[in-house]
Design a protein around this motif. Structure first.
Motif, PDB file in Angstrom:
ATOM      1  N   THR A 362       0.832  -1.200   0.000  1.00 25.09           N
ATOM      2  CA  THR A 362       0.000   0.000   0.000  1.00 25.09           C
ATOM      3  C   THR A 362       0.873   1.259   0.000  1.00 25.09           C
ATOM      4  O   THR A 362       2.061   1.216   0.322  1.00 25.09           O
ATOM      5  N   ARG A 363       0.245   2.383  -0.320  1.00 25.91           N
ATOM      6  CA  ARG A 363       0.956   3.665  -0.251  1.00 25.91           C
ATOM      7  C   ARG A 363       1.394   3.962   1.184  1.00 25.91           C
ATOM      8  O   ARG A 363       2.479   4.503   1.403  1.00 25.91           O
ATOM      9  N   GLY A 364       0.549   3.612   2.134  1.00 23.02           N
ATOM     10  CA  GLY A 364       0.900   3.836   3.528  1.00 23.02           C
ATOM     11  C   GLY A 364       2.148   3.081   3.921  1.00 23.02           C
ATOM     12  O   GLY A 364       3.017   3.614   4.629  1.00 23.02           O
ATOM     13  N   GLN A 365       2.255   1.829   3.483  1.00 21.53           N
ATOM     14  CA  GLN A 365       3.455   1.035   3.774  1.00 21.53           C
ATOM     15  C   GLN A 365       4.666   1.604   3.047  1.00 21.53           C
ATOM     16  O   GLN A 365       5.772   1.644   3.599  1.00 21.53           O
ATOM     17  N   ALA A 366       4.458   2.078   1.821  1.00 21.67           N
ATOM     18  CA  ALA A 366       5.544   2.729   1.086  1.00 21.67           C
ATOM     19  C   ALA A 366       6.022   3.969   1.830  1.00 21.67           C
ATOM     20  O   ALA A 366       7.235   4.232   1.901  1.00 21.67           O
ATOM     21  N   ASP A 367       5.088   4.725   2.395  1.00 18.75           N
ATOM     22  CA  ASP A 367       5.451   5.943   3.130  1.00 18.75           C
ATOM     23  C   ASP A 367       6.297   5.634   4.360  1.00 18.75           C
ATOM     24  O   ASP A 367       7.202   6.396   4.708  1.00 18.75           O
ATOM     25  N   VAL A 368       5.990   4.512   5.022  1.00 20.33           N
ATOM     26  CA  VAL A 368       6.787   4.116   6.190  1.00 20.33           C
ATOM     27  C   VAL A 368       8.238   3.905   5.766  1.00 20.33           C
ATOM     28  O   VAL A 368       9.180   4.378   6.430  1.00 20.33           O
ATOM     29  N   PHE A 369       8.425   3.197   4.669  1.00 17.54           N
ATOM     30  CA  PHE A 369       9.788   2.995   4.169  1.00 17.54           C
ATOM     31  C   PHE A 369      10.440   4.311   3.794  1.00 17.54           C
ATOM     32  O   PHE A 369      11.598   4.579   4.176  1.00 17.54           O
ATOM     33  N   LEU A 370       9.745   5.147   3.023  1.00 17.66           N
ATOM     34  CA  LEU A 370      10.326   6.397   2.544  1.00 17.66           C
ATOM     35  C   LEU A 370      10.794   7.284   3.691  1.00 17.66           C
ATOM     36  O   LEU A 370      11.894   7.848   3.654  1.00 17.66           O
ATOM     37  N   LYS A 371       9.976   7.391   4.728  1.00 20.17           N
ATOM     38  CA  LYS A 371      10.329   8.221   5.877  1.00 20.17           C
ATOM     39  C   LYS A 371      11.583   7.699   6.563  1.00 20.17           C
ATOM     40  O   LYS A 371      12.528   8.464   6.836  1.00 20.17           O
ATOM     41  N   ASN A 372      11.612   6.411   6.859  1.00 27.15           N
ATOM     42  CA  ASN A 372      12.756   5.829   7.560  1.00 27.15           C
ATOM     43  C   ASN A 372      14.015   5.837   6.702  1.00 27.15           C
ATOM     44  O   ASN A 372      15.116   6.088   7.196  1.00 27.15           O
ATOM     45  N   PHE A 373      13.851   5.587   5.423  1.00 31.61           N
ATOM     46  CA  PHE A 373      14.994   5.550   4.509  1.00 31.61           C
ATOM     47  C   PHE A 373      15.658   6.925   4.431  1.00 31.61           C
ATOM     48  O   PHE A 373      16.889   7.047   4.539  1.00 31.61           O
ATOM     49  N   GLU A 374      14.854   7.972   4.270  1.00 28.23           N
ATOM     50  CA  GLU A 374      15.427   9.310   4.162  1.00 28.23           C
ATOM     51  C   GLU A 374      16.084   9.737   5.475  1.00 28.23           C
ATOM     52  O   GLU A 374      17.146  10.386   5.463  1.00 28.23           O
ATOM     53  N   GLN A 375      15.465   9.387   6.586  1.00 30.36           N
ATOM     54  CA  GLN A 375      16.063   9.750   7.869  1.00 30.36           C
ATOM     55  C   GLN A 375      17.428   9.109   8.044  1.00 30.36           C
ATOM     56  O   GLN A 375      18.375   9.751   8.535  1.00 30.36           O
ATOM     57  N   LEU A 376      17.546   7.846   7.637  1.00 29.52           N
ATOM     58  CA  LEU A 376      18.836   7.186   7.758  1.00 29.52           C
ATOM     59  C   LEU A 376      19.875   7.784   6.804  1.00 29.52           C
ATOM     60  O   LEU A 376      21.028   7.992   7.187  1.00 29.52           O
ATOM     61  N   LEU A 377      19.456   8.085   5.580  1.00 28.77           N
ATOM     62  CA  LEU A 377      20.382   8.703   4.627  1.00 28.77           C
ATOM     63  C   LEU A 377      20.857  10.052   5.140  1.00 28.77           C
ATOM     64  O   LEU A 377      22.045  10.380   5.053  1.00 28.77           O
ATOM     65  N   THR A 378      19.944  10.839   5.647  1.00 23.06           N
ATOM     66  CA  THR A 378      20.292  12.165   6.155  1.00 23.06           C
ATOM     67  C   THR A 378      21.238  12.049   7.339  1.00 23.06           C
ATOM     68  O   THR A 378      22.205  12.792   7.459  1.00 23.06           O
ATOM     69  N   GLY A 379      20.963  11.074   8.214  1.00 24.49           N
ATOM     70  CA  GLY A 379      21.825  10.847   9.366  1.00 24.49           C
ATOM     71  C   GLY A 379      23.217  10.448   8.959  1.00 24.49           C
ATOM     72  O   GLY A 379      24.224  10.926   9.516  1.00 24.49           O
TER      73      GLY A 379
END
Length: 383
Positions: A362-379
């Motif tokens: 689902t889009r909601g599940q995709a959003d969970v990944f996108l949020k966590n992925f970007e946070q880790l990349l930024t970190g």
């Protein structure tokens, strides 16, 4: 006795699953964006699938291919209709490597030629013939060496023309999208021109859709985006949602002869029941369309992320077959996602994170990944 130690294992053991999630014995939930190497097409423990396999095992789990099996005919009819290949014949086997072995053997039988042309960085399996057309010396034993396979760069039409002009090649084998190589795309126009070159030289065209097929890219097969029809198509992975199965779709121009192919377990009753359930769920829940829609959303959002985050080198893919190349170590990032964020992803080489989730993501599940992925990349970048 110990297990033969050939796998690098994460210290996590999923014991159950539901949809796009898996669970460990203590109830910890993980979002699964890898689907066990693109195998889980309709989601873990789908009720329709569980019912079909349970019912079949209570009737007859197996008998040999020396007797009729109406489930094979039912599967062939459904697969032909849903894939658009009704005029093709179906040979059922047990894995992707076995499907590719049989595809190349068929091509050699049909043309009387001995050579196969493959592409750089290709992966087609680990059995003898399949590993010979895989461009990875690390998994080729001396036994696998053969003069009957040659490689050319992916996308180099002039190199293909030069090889096929000799009319020594039975077939060209190519992946719809190169998965193990890091979601390496094949241009639609290249596939169309490859089809023409094959036609002009009497060379058969084998499309390996083992990872890129079965709805993953938003079409039933990835090559259908280019509007080409191969002579042979190979399938596995998502075909039976985890039950071992492979398949070869064969052009009506290729003649079958009794005994030219065979298998003990291929097309057994349990495998067919599982594969029929997969096709039913795919149709009823519009999973091919969902893969196109949610995949498009993921790719758009990842593209936006790449423009604001220079840690992303490139985003590649179609539908729910996505590779994200980063500057840093993808393995380390994947471990952070798994152990810190409870998200399973795949890898491809040192720098690419690979996404191959169930087609019902689902889009909601995709959003969970996108949020966590970007946070880790930024970190990682800030560190």
């Amino acid at each position: 006795m110990n297990l033969f130690d050939v796998y690098s294992l994460y210290d996590i053991e999923p014991v159950s699953g539901k949809g796009s999630y898996v669970y460990t014995a203590d109830g910890t939930e993980y979002l699964d964006l890898y689907g066990g190497h693109a195998v889980i097409s309709i989601g873990h423990a789908h009720p329709r699938y569980v019912s079909a396999v349970s019912e079949q095992v209570g009737k007859l789990g197996f008998y040999s291919n020396s007797v009729k099996n109406s489930l094979q005919m039912k599967l062939a009819e459904k697969l032909g209709r849903q894939s658009g290949y009704m005029s093709y014949s179906l040979f059922l086997c047990n894995s992707g490597a076995e499907a590719n072995e049989n595809a190349m053997k068929l091509a050699s039988f049909a043309t009387g030629r001995s050579k196969i042309l493959a592409f750089d960085r290709a992966f087609h399996g680990r059995t003898s013939g399949a590993v010979a057309v895989t461009d990875n010396p690390k998994i080729q034993a001396p036994f696998n060496a053969t003069e009957n396979v040659e490689f050319v760069p992916l996308g180099d039409l002039d190199a293909v023309r030069g090889k096929l002009a000799t009319k020594e090649f039975a077939a060209v084998i190519i992946e719809g999208i190169q998965g193990v190589a890091g979601i390496r795309m094949v241009a639609d126009d290249f596939l169309r021109q490859l089809r023409t070159v094959c036609d002009n030289t009497g060379t058969l065209m084998i499309l390996d859709e083992i990872q890129s097929g079965y709805g993953r890219t938003g079409q039933f097969f990835a090559h259908q985006h280019a509007g080409v029809r191969p002579d042979i198509v190979t399938c596995a992975k998502g075909i039976a949602n985890g039950f071992p199965m492979g398949a070869v779709l064969i052009s009506p121009d290729i003649e079958a002869r009794k005994g030219m192919l065979g298998t003990t377990f291929g097309g057994n009753h349990l495998a067919c029941a599982a594969a029929i359930a997969v096709l039913d769920v795919m149709a009823e829940e519009h999973l091919v369309e969902n893969a196109a829609e949610v995949g498009r959303y993921l790719l758009e959002r990842l593209g936006e992320m790449a423009r604001r985050c220079d840690e992303i080198v490139e985003v590649r893919g179609r539908g729910l077959m996505i590779g994200i190349e980063i500057k840093g170590n993808a393995g380390a990032l994947r471990k952070q996602l798994l152990f810190g964020n409870k998200i399973f992803t795949g890898g491809a080489g040192e720098h690419t994170v690979r996404l191959l989730p169930a087609l019902g993501l689902t889009r909601g599940q995709a959003d969970v990944f996108l949020k966590n992925f970007e946070q880790l990349l930024t970190g990682q970048k800030d560190a």
